[in-house]
Design a protein around this motif. Structure first.
Motif, PDB file in Angstrom:
ATOM      1  N   PRO A   1       0.800  -1.231   0.000  1.00 26.77           N
ATOM      2  CA  PRO A   1       0.000   0.000   0.000  1.00 26.77           C
ATOM      3  C   PRO A   1       0.834   1.284   0.000  1.00 26.77           C
ATOM      4  CG  PRO A   1      -0.781  -1.533   1.678  1.00 26.77           C
ATOM      5  CD  PRO A   1       0.528  -2.060   1.177  1.00 26.77           C
TER       6      PRO A   1
ATOM      7  N   LYS B   1      -4.924  -3.252  -3.613  1.00 29.39           N
ATOM      8  CA  LYS B   1      -3.997  -2.888  -4.693  1.00 29.39           C
ATOM      9  C   LYS B   1      -4.726  -2.872  -6.034  1.00 29.39           C
ATOM     10  CE  LYS B   1       0.527  -4.019  -6.650  1.00 29.39           C
ATOM     11  NZ  LYS B   1       0.085  -3.831  -8.040  1.00 29.39           N
TER      12      LYS B   1
ATOM     13  N   CYS C   1      -7.123   0.078  -6.216  1.00 32.79           N
ATOM     14  CA  CYS C   1      -6.355   1.322  -6.392  1.00 32.79           C
ATOM     15  C   CYS C   1      -5.849   1.449  -7.829  1.00 32.79           C
ATOM     16  CB  CYS C   1      -5.183   1.369  -5.405  1.00 32.79           C
ATOM     17  SG  CYS C   1      -5.677   1.761  -3.715  1.00 32.79           S
ATOM     18  N   ASP C   2      -5.386   0.336  -8.395  1.00 30.17           N
ATOM     19  CA  ASP C   2      -4.916   0.365  -9.783  1.00 30.17           C
ATOM     20  C   ASP C   2      -6.021   0.814 -10.735  1.00 30.17           C
ATOM     21  OD1 ASP C   2      -2.415  -0.461  -9.035  1.00 30.17           O
ATOM     22  OD2 ASP C   2      -2.694  -2.562  -9.595  1.00 30.17           O
TER      23      ASP C   2
ATOM     24  N   THR D   1      -8.644   2.676 -10.014  1.00 27.63           N
ATOM     25  CA  THR D   1      -9.249   3.992  -9.705  1.00 27.63           C
ATOM     26  C   THR D   1      -8.208   5.087  -9.461  1.00 27.63           C
ATOM     27  OG1 THR D   1      -9.313   3.450  -7.338  1.00 27.63           O
ATOM     28  CG2 THR D   1     -11.281   2.892  -8.635  1.00 27.63           C
ATOM     29  N   GLN D   2      -6.922   4.751  -9.627  1.00 27.10           N
ATOM     30  CA  GLN D   2      -5.819   5.694  -9.380  1.00 27.10           C
ATOM     31  C   GLN D   2      -5.836   6.238  -7.949  1.00 27.10           C
ATOM     32  OE1 GLN D   2      -7.387   6.098 -12.780  1.00 27.10           O
ATOM     33  NE2 GLN D   2      -5.810   4.520 -12.965  1.00 27.10           N
ATOM     34  N   ALA D   3      -6.380   5.461  -7.036  1.00 27.05           N
ATOM     35  CA  ALA D   3      -6.399   5.875  -5.624  1.00 27.05           C
ATOM     36  C   ALA D   3      -5.124   5.407  -4.932  1.00 27.05           C
ATOM     37  CB  ALA D   3      -7.617   5.285  -4.929  1.00 27.05           C
ATOM     38  N   GLN D   4      -4.838   6.006  -3.769  1.00 22.34           N
ATOM     39  CA  GLN D   4      -3.709   5.571  -2.936  1.00 22.34           C
ATOM     40  C   GLN D   4      -4.180   5.478  -1.489  1.00 22.34           C
ATOM     41  OE1 GLN D   4      -0.451   8.289  -3.488  1.00 22.34           O
ATOM     42  NE2 GLN D   4      -0.036   7.610  -5.575  1.00 22.34           N
ATOM     43  N   VAL D   5      -3.957   4.316  -0.892  1.00 18.25           N
ATOM     44  CA  VAL D   5      -4.415   4.065   0.479  1.00 18.25           C
ATOM     45  C   VAL D   5      -3.279   4.307   1.455  1.00 18.25           C
ATOM     46  CG1 VAL D   5      -5.195   2.264   2.075  1.00 18.25           C
ATOM     47  CG2 VAL D   5      -6.215   2.440  -0.193  1.00 18.25           C
TER      48      VAL D   5
ATOM     49  N   PHE E   1      -7.248   7.703   2.750  1.00 21.48           N
ATOM     50  CA  PHE E   1      -6.581   7.753   1.451  1.00 21.48           C
ATOM     51  C   PHE E   1      -5.515   8.844   1.427  1.00 21.48           C
ATOM     52  CE2 PHE E   1     -10.802   6.037   0.412  1.00 21.48           C
ATOM     53  CZ  PHE E   1     -10.475   4.964  -0.413  1.00 21.48           C
TER      54      PHE E   1
ATOM     55  N   PRO F   1     -10.308   8.038  -4.347  1.00 17.77           N
ATOM     56  CA  PRO F   1     -10.881   7.782  -5.669  1.00 17.77           C
ATOM     57  C   PRO F   1     -11.933   8.841  -6.001  1.00 17.77           C
ATOM     58  CG  PRO F   1     -11.810   6.281  -4.038  1.00 17.77           C
ATOM     59  CD  PRO F   1     -10.748   7.066  -3.329  1.00 17.77           C
TER      60      PRO F   1
ATOM     61  N   PHE G   1     -15.090   2.488  -6.455  1.00 18.08           N
ATOM     62  CA  PHE G   1     -13.960   1.897  -5.726  1.00 18.08           C
ATOM     63  C   PHE G   1     -14.446   0.703  -4.896  1.00 18.08           C
ATOM     64  CE2 PHE G   1     -11.292   1.384  -1.994  1.00 18.08           C
ATOM     65  CZ  PHE G   1     -10.004   1.446  -2.504  1.00 18.08           C
TER      66      PHE G   1
END
Length: 503
Positions: free
Chosen positions: A257, A388, A391-392, A394-398, A422, A426, A432
């Motif tokens: 993450p 993971k 996130c891939d 939705t271009q999100a980062q946790v 986050f 997202p 998400f």
């Protein structure tokens, strides 16, 4: 240049250890069997050794029949007596150090005995091996032209009845040989400061003008430190502060993450990440190849290993198997016997073997940190992988998360409730949630079965945590820094209700 000369000498010294590793790589079962008999012989006259008739044990079969599997509660009375000054209870040499375990958020702390043998032959040896493996894989390494920034636990070492306790990292720093202290930053008095936020500022003040070549610490807390370094210096990335930084040795939590955030902070193509697997109870495994997500189980640190298939796990009543019988891709609970006086001790971690020749592993979670309220058998490995994938897409980062069950109530079906903080949220939380749910179904067939037609479980509920929520929650528990971690999965709602109150 003197620094280059020092770098060459230390690198040569560390590389010599690689030849010793060849022995357990070639003869893993023999090395482990010999180690077990040495541990039993050493401790045969301790109180524990006499209780379980160590003198009559001649092989692993005897050992597994005569000595029961232990959890902390089973040996706590002996540990408490040892903390009050009694000796020769679990281990024959004097034990005065106790690692206060911070791997759980339970109010009750564990005090793990740390013998001189455990310090020398396990923890310090592992520190050297970590460097040895890295240097062997990277011939152009220049680690020792600068210093390693170590970010340890949040506690100083405290005295109680002539015994000493604190975070394992603090105990290691207290006992470090002078040469290791010389090559590390911050200096000892800063590293051992008890108040986390004050210590963070002191570390930054001391290190921003040093030549830092490596980082060592838990990813979640190191991230806090590095972001604070950028705030304080006004730089755009960490390489502008420490241009010779080449490797980050990390452990304690799953790194996936955090990986993308580190790549932004340290934008260097050939920057190395090396994972380690250690705990208060011992040092177990080290990444032995560049760019790998597997860890080599080290078999000559004074630790004898056994494994319980999680499909048959029943706590202390479980049946364990030795290293000779393990299979690839089976989820095992790990049982250890150590040169610190732990005998058939359930450490609480689960692993799987990705390779048998040599024995390489991945950490899959905790025996207690899972959710199995509805028969879904959700483990940390599942949630990390699903996050993971989500996130891939939705271009999100946790940054941090925790999950708890929503219990069935009358006609209301069960579900999982998530709090996610986050770094980059997202655009659409509902999408998400869908992606996460799909990924969990693909990762875990038990979860998929319970989710089929919303039969038992309905769609997960996800709350976007406010910035700093998990940090504030850990602060209320007095658990900032170092080895303290957010519990990822729980069968109870205690943690999630506390988070809701702070949200």
């Amino acid at each position: 240049m003197p620094f280059q000369f020092i770098n060459s000498i230390i690198s040569w010294f560390l590389k010599k250890r690689k030849h010793q590793m060849e022995l357990f790589l070639k003869y893993p079962v023999d090395v482990q069997d010999e180690l077990l008999m040495k541990l039993i012989s050493t401790a045969k006259n301790t109180e524990f050794g006499k209780q379980y008739n160590f003198i009559s044990i001649v092989n692993y079969s005897d050992f597994s029949k005569q000595v029961p599997i232990q959890q902390y509660e089973s040996i706590e009375p002996l540990i408490e007596r040892c903390r009050k000054g009694e000796q020769n209870l679990l281990w024959p040499t004097k034990i005065k150090w106790f690692a206060k375990s911070s791997g759980t958020t339970n109010a009750k702390s564990k005090f793990i005995p740390v013998s001189d043998e455990a310090l020398e032959d396990c923890h310090f040896k592992a520190g050297k091996d970590m460097l040895c493996l890295y240097i062997n894989n990277n011939e152009d390494a220049k680690l020792f032209t600068g210093k390693g920034l170590r970010l340890g636990g949040s506690s100083a070492v405290y005295e109680d009845n002539n015994s000493y306790f604190g975070d394992l990292s603090a105990i290691i720093i207290e006992n470090m040989p002078f040469w290791a202290d010389y090559s590390s930053a911050p200096k000892q008095e800063v590293a051992l400061m008890g108040e986390w936020e004050t210590k963070m500022e002191a570390i930054i003040d001391e290190t921003i003008h040093e030549n830092i070549t490596s980082l060592v610490g838990v990813p979640s807390w190191m991230l806090v430190l590095l972001n604070r370094v950028l705030e304080k210096t006004g730089k755009n990335n960490i390489l502008e502060v420490w241009p010779n930084l080449e490797v980050y040795f990390h452990g304690g939590v799953n790194f996936n993450p955090y990986k993308e955030q580190y790549k932004k902070l340290i934008p260097k193509e050939d920057f190395r990440y090396y994972e380690t697997y250690n705990a208060s109870e011992g040092f177990f495994a080290i990444q032995d190849k560049n760019d790998s997500d597997e860890l080599l189980l080290i078999l000559d640190y004074g630790i004898f290993y056994e494994f319980i298939p999680m499909s048959e796990f029943d706590g202390e009543n479980s049946k364990a198997i030795p290293l000779a019988e393990v299979k690839e891709n089976v989820n095992y609970a790990m049982v250890i016997t150590t040169n610190g006086g732990l005998w058939r001790y359930l450490i609480g971690d689960t692993i799987k073997f990705t390779s048998i020749k040599p024995h390489r592993i991945k950490i899959t979670g905790r025996t207690k940190h899972h959710i199995n309220v509805f028969g879904e058998e959700l483990i940390i490995e599942n949630t990390e992988e699903a996050l993971k994938k989500a996130c891939d897409k939705t271009q999100a980062q946790v940054k941090d998360y925790t999950v708890a069950p929503i219990f069935m109530d009358g006609k209301q079906k069960g579900a999982h409730e998530w709090f996610i903080e986050f770094d980059k949220a997202p655009e659409n939380l509902s999408f998400f949630t869908e992606m996460l749910d799909d990924a969990l179904k693909n990762t875990n067939s038990d979860y998929e079965a319970k989710r089929y037609n919303n039969m038992t479980l309905t769609m997960p509920t996800i709350h976007q945590a406010r910035e700093g929520l998990f940090y504030d929650w850990l602060k209320t528990k007095g658990k900032l820094g170092g080895q303290h971690k957010v519990p990822r999965l729980s069968n109870k709602r205690e943690f999630i209700e506390e988070l809701k109150n702070l949200q």
